[in-house]
Design a protein around this motif. Sequence first.
Motif: not given
Lengths: 271, 287
Positions: B242-252
């Motif tokens: 979820v944290t990665k998604l909130e940073q728009y790091d979809y690949a991560g």
Amino acid sequence: MRVLLIGIALLFLTLFLFVPLLAVFAEALKKGWDTYVAAIIEPDAWSAIKLTLLTAVIAVPLNLVFGVAAAWSIAKFEFRGKNILLTLIDLPFSVSPVISGLIYVLIFGAQGWIGPWLRDHDIKILFAVPGIVLATVFVTFPFVARELIPLMQSQGNEEEEAALVLGASGWKTFWHVTLPNIKWGLLYGVILCNARAMGEFGAVSVVSGHIRGETNTIPLQVEILYNEYNFSAAFAVASLLALLALVTLALKSFIEWRLHETTPQPSRQEH
Amino acid sequence: MHAAVTEINHKKAASRVMPGFNLSLGFTVFYLGLIVLIPLSAVFLKTFTMTWDAFWATVTSERVVASYKLSFGASLLGATINVVFGGIVAWVLVRYRFPGKKLIDALVDLPFALPTAVAGIALTALYSSNGWLGRYLEPLGIKVAFTPLGVIVALTFIGLPFVVRTVQPVLEDVERELEEAAASLGATRLQTFLRVVLPTILPALLTGFALAFARATGEYGSVIFIAGNMPMVSEITPLFIVTKLEQYDYAGATAIAVVMLLASFTLLLTINLLQAWVRNRGRAKKV
């Protein structure tokens, strides 16, 4: 020994089940009945309640139709690959709720497969109601099917065959022979499906966008209120979901009793 | 002979009579593909857009590895607690009669029915320093809320019904005569339990353990409130996605999701094998 074991079991259940359940209602009513009611009829909470109901009203019937179709094909016919199909139907239960939301972000998101196309045509799926419904359909996908498949398998085909040989049409046979036989199992699946649909948090949280009064379901509203340190309002709204859980358990026990009465079937397992 | 032939003919005719195979199977496969398989495949296809090095660097970064340790460690401990106490609860519900038993039996499923967010805030309120339980634990130096211990408590709660519900039916089928025979042959209660009862319920205990463990590794809602979510200390893997998604790091986010999915599929396979074992045990006993 007996007393000791009962004591340990009750202590464990009290600590892990009854006290947390009680805490929800105690915290909700801490500041009195008026605060409680005010928290529930507050416009944002009210719109969350409406969105949750809307989501369940779409997601549950979809999975109901799927469950009946899947159970009909799997229980009434023999074909290759049946076991693989059964495993695939259960798949959403073993996927983390967060990933259940993520998959729709990857498809409908701005960087997703059809995100750009959707943006050009001004269609909103992600961070809007359709995304919430889709994620809910995904997490509640197996509930009805997994109740109906073993039930219909144990009932066999004889009654349907008799009706068909006597000249009834396929649909007529389904409505008048199969449906009455599976109605309690069907209801059981629908109730569990509905409880999860209304209470889902992780998957919906990923696709919702958390727009107050627009894309917040009841569980998301609970989170927002809680994070704003508005605890009594958070617990007031949460108590609605706790009541739903208690009603679900009561109906579930009632149906288990009915199923036990009508069809002597092997002990049920669930997960 | 004649009866046997008509029986066979009847069966053949009947299997042709049953309608709706193409329609029901067609719809089932279509809906399964649309809702489950195509969206899930997106996770794997998205990772293929990453280079192997980038993928590996993401899924083995220090903070992610710390989250695996917490998620898997806390899930293991929660499932173990449930094997011990869930086993006792199942035993008590099957073997003893006491007032309120029916009600308690029904309430065991509460963690399945109670939305995870509600469980999360309720447990947090209980174990925070002024909560009903926290106020007694904290003077003893035991901090539960906002520590890894809180994660274990939440994961124990959500996994609670699994062991009880897998062991209960097996225990109901156990032949009490065997235990009585063992006792009359001079076995102590402990020996009877270890040699007669435990081997019968072992597959069910393991299945319950695996189900509780699998559910706990993916759990999100009940944990994030009580965990405190400190990087390296109390951050679970699903939260990391979820944290990665909130940073728009979809690949991560997707890379970590792939690792979790592979772990869940391995667990699913294990659970299927365990359940086949439970069924075979049941069948072998009846023959």
